[in-house]
Design an enzyme around this catalytic site. Structure first.
Site, PDB file in Angstrom:
ATOM      1  N   ASN A  58     -41.564 -45.671  -2.454  1.00  0.00           N
ATOM      2  CA  ASN A  58     -41.531 -44.220  -2.235  1.00  0.00           C
ATOM      3  C   ASN A  58     -42.235 -43.542  -3.420  1.00  0.00           C
ATOM      4  OD1 ASN A  58     -40.662 -41.480  -2.472  1.00  0.00           O
ATOM      5  ND2 ASN A  58     -39.078 -41.897  -0.958  1.00  0.00           N
ATOM      6  N   HIS A  61     -42.068 -39.026  -6.170  1.00  0.00           N
ATOM      7  CA  HIS A  61     -41.925 -38.486  -7.524  1.00  0.00           C
ATOM      8  C   HIS A  61     -43.209 -38.565  -8.351  1.00  0.00           C
ATOM      9  CE1 HIS A  61     -38.002 -37.389  -6.599  1.00  0.00           C
ATOM     10  NE2 HIS A  61     -37.505 -38.616  -6.561  1.00  0.00           N
ATOM     11  N   ARG A  69     -47.329 -29.299 -12.520  1.00  0.00           N
ATOM     12  CA  ARG A  69     -48.443 -28.602 -13.166  1.00  0.00           C
ATOM     13  C   ARG A  69     -49.379 -27.916 -12.163  1.00  0.00           C
ATOM     14  NH1 ARG A  69     -51.201 -28.868 -18.100  1.00  0.00           N
ATOM     15  NH2 ARG A  69     -49.077 -29.119 -18.865  1.00  0.00           N
ATOM     16  N   HIS A 101     -41.721 -38.486   1.766  1.00  0.00           N
ATOM     17  CA  HIS A 101     -40.802 -37.577   2.466  1.00  0.00           C
ATOM     18  C   HIS A 101     -41.452 -36.194   2.497  1.00  0.00           C
ATOM     19  CE1 HIS A 101     -36.381 -35.894   2.647  1.00  0.00           C
ATOM     20  NE2 HIS A 101     -37.158 -35.398   3.588  1.00  0.00           N
ATOM     21  N   ARG A 103     -40.836 -32.829   3.024  1.00  0.00           N
ATOM     22  CA  ARG A 103     -39.671 -31.941   3.154  1.00  0.00           C
ATOM     23  C   ARG A 103     -40.098 -30.580   3.675  1.00  0.00           C
ATOM     24  NH1 ARG A 103     -35.122 -34.029  -0.262  1.00  0.00           N
ATOM     25  NH2 ARG A 103     -34.085 -32.179   0.491  1.00  0.00           N
ATOM     26  N   ARG A 107     -41.388 -29.539  -1.565  1.00  0.00           N
ATOM     27  CA  ARG A 107     -41.191 -29.537  -3.025  1.00  0.00           C
ATOM     28  C   ARG A 107     -42.043 -30.592  -3.733  1.00  0.00           C
ATOM     29  NH1 ARG A 107     -35.014 -31.540  -3.525  1.00  0.00           N
ATOM     30  NH2 ARG A 107     -34.740 -29.763  -2.150  1.00  0.00           N
ATOM     31  N   GLU A 128     -40.555 -40.143   5.883  1.00  0.00           N
ATOM     32  CA  GLU A 128     -39.174 -39.657   5.975  1.00  0.00           C
ATOM     33  C   GLU A 128     -39.230 -38.201   6.401  1.00  0.00           C
ATOM     34  OE1 GLU A 128     -37.490 -42.388   2.284  1.00  0.00           O
ATOM     35  OE2 GLU A 128     -37.452 -40.207   2.123  1.00  0.00           O
ATOM     36  N   THR A 158     -31.744 -34.425  -4.077  1.00  0.00           N
ATOM     37  CA  THR A 158     -32.349 -35.509  -3.309  1.00  0.00           C
ATOM     38  C   THR A 158     -31.498 -35.694  -2.053  1.00  0.00           C
ATOM     39  OG1 THR A 158     -33.013 -37.840  -3.381  1.00  0.00           O
ATOM     40  CG2 THR A 158     -31.035 -37.247  -4.608  1.00  0.00           C
ATOM     41  N   THR A 159     -31.907 -36.582  -1.147  1.00  0.00           N
ATOM     42  CA  THR A 159     -31.137 -36.783   0.085  1.00  0.00           C
ATOM     43  C   THR A 159     -29.731 -37.247  -0.280  1.00  0.00           C
ATOM     44  OG1 THR A 159     -33.217 -37.580   0.989  1.00  0.00           O
ATOM     45  CG2 THR A 159     -31.281 -37.809   2.381  1.00  0.00           C
ATOM     46  N   GLU A 209     -31.572 -47.389   8.184  1.00  0.00           N
ATOM     47  CA  GLU A 209     -31.667 -47.586   6.742  1.00  0.00           C
ATOM     48  C   GLU A 209     -30.300 -47.229   6.176  1.00  0.00           C
ATOM     49  OE1 GLU A 209     -35.158 -46.176   4.655  1.00  0.00           O
ATOM     50  OE2 GLU A 209     -33.947 -45.771   2.877  1.00  0.00           O
ATOM     51  N   HIS A 248     -31.916 -45.975  -1.534  1.00  0.00           N
ATOM     52  CA  HIS A 248     -31.379 -44.870  -2.334  1.00  0.00           C
ATOM     53  C   HIS A 248     -30.667 -45.410  -3.569  1.00  0.00           C
ATOM     54  CE1 HIS A 248     -31.081 -40.502  -2.399  1.00  0.00           C
ATOM     55  NE2 HIS A 248     -30.152 -40.749  -3.304  1.00  0.00           N
ATOM     56  N   GLY A 249     -31.212 -45.055  -4.712  1.00  0.00           N
ATOM     57  CA  GLY A 249     -30.593 -45.404  -5.981  1.00  0.00           C
ATOM     58  C   GLY A 249     -30.720 -46.865  -6.378  1.00  0.00           C
ATOM     59  N   HIS A 271     -37.293 -43.650  -7.059  1.00  0.00           N
ATOM     60  CA  HIS A 271     -37.064 -43.066  -8.372  1.00  0.00           C
ATOM     61  C   HIS A 271     -37.132 -44.093  -9.498  1.00  0.00           C
ATOM     62  CE1 HIS A 271     -34.794 -41.156 -11.666  1.00  0.00           C
ATOM     63  NE2 HIS A 271     -35.386 -40.061 -11.217  1.00  0.00           N
TER      64      HIS A 271
HETATM   65  N1  PXP Z   1     -34.591 -43.859   1.451  1.00  0.00           N
HETATM   66  C1  PXP Z   1     -34.422 -42.559   1.804  1.00  0.00           C
HETATM   67  C2  PXP Z   1     -34.161 -42.260   3.240  1.00  0.00           C
HETATM   68  C3  PXP Z   1     -34.513 -41.530   0.851  1.00  0.00           C
HETATM   69  O1  PXP Z   1     -34.343 -40.251   1.239  1.00  0.00           O
HETATM   70  C4  PXP Z   1     -34.811 -41.860  -0.469  1.00  0.00           C
HETATM   71  C5  PXP Z   1     -34.939 -40.775  -1.487  1.00  0.00           C
HETATM   72  O2  PXP Z   1     -36.049 -40.016  -1.205  1.00  0.00           O
HETATM   73  C6  PXP Z   1     -34.994 -43.227  -0.793  1.00  0.00           C
HETATM   74  C7  PXP Z   1     -34.854 -44.191   0.179  1.00  0.00           C
HETATM   75  C8  PXP Z   1     -35.377 -43.651  -2.169  1.00  0.00           C
HETATM   76  O3  PXP Z   1     -34.349 -43.390  -3.063  1.00  0.00           O
HETATM   77  P1  PXP Z   1     -34.615 -43.558  -4.598  1.00  0.00           P
HETATM   78  O4  PXP Z   1     -35.671 -42.583  -4.974  1.00  0.00           O
HETATM   79  O5  PXP Z   1     -33.284 -43.270  -5.217  1.00  0.00           O
HETATM   80  O6  PXP Z   1     -35.062 -44.976  -4.824  1.00  0.00           O
END
Ligand code: PXP
Length: 298
Positions: A58, A61, A69, A101, A103, A107, A128, A158-159, A209, A248-249, A271
């Site tokens: 992903n 970021h 900027r 993603h 959004r 953002r 996403e 975040t989600t 997921e 996620h995380g 992230h």
């Molecule tokens: N999967 C989904 C559906 C998410 O919304 C996110 C965060 O954007 C991630 C995975 C990735 O999460 P992380 O950035 O914490 O690795």
């Protein structure tokens, strides 16, 4: 070391020269690396961590940094870091797909980023999205390989939770059908809640997921309890014919604690990879992650 030996052994004994040539050409396309052919290619493959678990990188970021900027002129030739360069670096390091993603509040990822990535990346694209008519129209035009439906809330950093599939069956069923008929495989981002898993299968999703946020935010007995919930969710999803992804995380540190969860096919990670990239580059960060993922046994 053992993995490297196995790859070399496989290439030298059980693959004909024709099929290994096709394999190298595919790899060259996949990674955009002209050096992944011939003996350099063999060396590159031998050094690549081998895992059946797929990695979606992903890169939201990377764009968060660009927008910090260049929010007013994201398409300026001066705008950096480049979302495309990030995607290609992730692919060259072995990523299996690129996740973004789009959004509603734009953002980070912008519409132009999605169109650019769609025509330029060599692996799969995972988009996403929240279930809104505006984003659905874009997804139908872009035709990503995968869509992951997520809940979206303007206030969140975040989600923050899984999608309530059971509570929105009719609306989600229509979106899943529109996307699937258009050639996109659809996933539901859900908490490890059995009702949500059943509802995902019932509305025609191909994948779920599993939201690993609670797993990632805890340690000890609380994390063990969440791993048990994730195991039960994965077992049920698999029995219902769903592909099981997770995200996620996730980090190189907490992944081994996730390994009791069966049937994992793909992880989506953002992230941590972008954070590590600040210090060791995105290529190194993806390689590090793939090396840990190679220890998963389904
Ligand atoms: N999967 C989904 C559906 C998410 O919304 C996110 C965060 O954007 C991630 C995975 C990735 O999460 P992380 O950035 O914490 O690795």
């Amino acid at each position: 070391m053992l993995t490297r030996y196995r790859v070399i052994q496989r290439l030298s004994t059980s693959i004909s020269w024709d099929s290994s040539y096709i394999f190298l050409q595919t790899l060259r396309q996949k990674t955009h690396r002209p050096d992944t052919c011939g003996w350099d290619g063999l060396r590159y493959i031998a050094l690549m961590p081998q895992t059946n678990l797929l990695l979606g990188v992903n890169i939201d970021h990377v764009v968060t940094l660009r927008q910090a900027r260049y929010r007013a002129m994201p398409e300026s030739p001066h705008a950096e870091p480049s979302v495309l360069a990030a995607a290609l670096a992730a692919e060259a390091a072995g990523a299996d797909s690129i996740t973004v993603h789009l959004r509603a509040d734009r953002r980070h990822i912008q519409d132009a980023d999605v169109y650019l990535l769609r025509k330029s990346i060599g692996t799969k694209m995972n988009l996403e999205m929240g279930n809104t008519p505006e984003i659905l129209d874009i997804a139908l035009q872009v035709r990503p390989d995968f869509v992951c439906m997520v809940p979206e809330n303007r206030e969140e950093v975040t989600t923050e939770g899984g999608l309530d599939v059971a509570g929105q069956r009719d609306a989600l069923r229509r979106t899943v059908k529109a996307l699937s008929d258009n050639g996109t495989r659809v996933s539901m981002f859900v908490d490890p809640d059995l009702e949500q898993i059943r509802a995902s299968a019932e509305i025609g999703a191909a994948m779920i997921e599993l939201h690993t946020g609670t797993f990632a935010n805890h340690t000890g007995a609380e994390r063990d309890a969440e791993v048990e919930r994730l195991c039960a969710a994965a077992e049920l999803g698999h029995a219902l014919g769903l592909q099981i992804n997770a995200g996620h995380g996730l980090t190189t540190k907490n992944l081994p604690a996730l390994w009791p969860v069966p049937h994992l096919a793909e992880l989506n990670i953002g992230h941590h990879l972008v954070s590590r990239a600040v210090f060791i580059g995105l290529h190194g960060a993806v390689r590090e992650m793939l090396a840990i993922m190679a220890t998963y046994r389904n």
